[in-house]
Design an enzyme around this catalytic site. Structure first.
Site, PDB file in Angstrom:
ATOM      1  N   CYS A  27      -6.725  29.366 -19.673  1.00  0.00           N
ATOM      2  CA  CYS A  27      -5.680  28.489 -19.160  1.00  0.00           C
ATOM      3  C   CYS A  27      -6.345  27.204 -18.671  1.00  0.00           C
ATOM      4  O   CYS A  27      -7.278  27.250 -17.866  1.00  0.00           O
ATOM      5  CB  CYS A  27      -4.944  29.187 -18.018  1.00  0.00           C
ATOM      6  N   CYS A  51      -1.552  31.348 -12.544  1.00  0.00           N
ATOM      7  CA  CYS A  51      -0.953  30.117 -12.002  1.00  0.00           C
ATOM      8  C   CYS A  51       0.449  29.813 -12.526  1.00  0.00           C
ATOM      9  O   CYS A  51       1.019  28.783 -12.176  1.00  0.00           O
ATOM     10  CB  CYS A  51      -1.882  28.931 -12.259  1.00  0.00           C
ATOM     11  N   CYS A 108      -6.017  26.682 -14.634  1.00  0.00           N
ATOM     12  CA  CYS A 108      -6.724  27.465 -13.609  1.00  0.00           C
ATOM     13  C   CYS A 108      -7.980  28.171 -14.107  1.00  0.00           C
ATOM     14  O   CYS A 108      -8.671  28.805 -13.316  1.00  0.00           O
ATOM     15  CB  CYS A 108      -5.782  28.485 -12.982  1.00  0.00           C
ATOM     16  N   CYS A 150      -5.449  35.692 -29.647  1.00  0.00           N
ATOM     17  CA  CYS A 150      -5.451  37.107 -29.277  1.00  0.00           C
ATOM     18  C   CYS A 150      -5.592  37.182 -27.756  1.00  0.00           C
ATOM     19  O   CYS A 150      -6.635  36.817 -27.210  1.00  0.00           O
ATOM     20  CB  CYS A 150      -6.614  37.770 -30.004  1.00  0.00           C
ATOM     21  N   CYS A 195       0.809  32.012 -17.671  1.00  0.00           N
ATOM     22  CA  CYS A 195      -0.482  32.437 -17.134  1.00  0.00           C
ATOM     23  C   CYS A 195      -0.243  33.361 -15.943  1.00  0.00           C
ATOM     24  O   CYS A 195       0.551  33.045 -15.056  1.00  0.00           O
ATOM     25  CB  CYS A 195      -1.297  31.220 -16.697  1.00  0.00           C
TER      26      CYS A 195
END
Length: 135
Positions: free
Chosen positions: A97, A51, A100, A120, A48
């Site tokens: 995510c 984070c 976060c 995607c 991510c």
């Protein structure tokens, strides 16, 4: 759950470029075939952007021809959150995510086996950590 969800826009603006903020925090989308990781084939892990949570392995990446990095499964169950997205006059499934709330992209049911799914993902929402050779 991480305390990243408690961060305000000022915090994220200080950590992300304008484009990353637009995509990650305002649920934007980058232009197809414009992202850094569309053609990446090296072995490693996609994290991510916000984070650093590991989200996808390169072994799950495939060329969907859609213009965005595509994966047939996340690294492990629970790292991705899904939510219905009815923006732009379409019904899609947004992926974020879990740690976060970073907007990653969307998941579709037209992917390859073994899952039949296509995650995607915007390149601006992720970063790549190349696998280190063990000698």
């Amino acid at each position: 759950m991480s305390d990243h969800n408690l961060k305000d826009d000022d915090y994220w603006r200080s950590k992300l470029t304008d484009e990353e903020f637009r995509i990650c925090r305002e649920k934007g989308t980058e232009m197809p075939f414009s992202g850094k990781y569309v053609d990446t084939t090296e072995a490693g892990t996609y994290l991510c952007r916000c984070c650093n949570t590991p989200l996808f392995k390169s072994l799950a990446k495939f060329d969907a021809g859609c213009g965005w990095p595509s994966f047939f499964e996340p690294l492990e169950k629970g790292v991705i959150t899904e939510e219905m997205d009815t923006s732009l006059g379409m019904v899609r499934t947004e992926i974020m995510c879990e740690a976060c709330g970073c907007h990653l992209g969307h998941v579709f049911t037209d992917g390859p086996q073994p899952t039949g799914l296509r995650y995607c993902v915007n390149s601006a929402s992720i970063q790549f950590e190349e696998e280190k050779n063990q000698s």
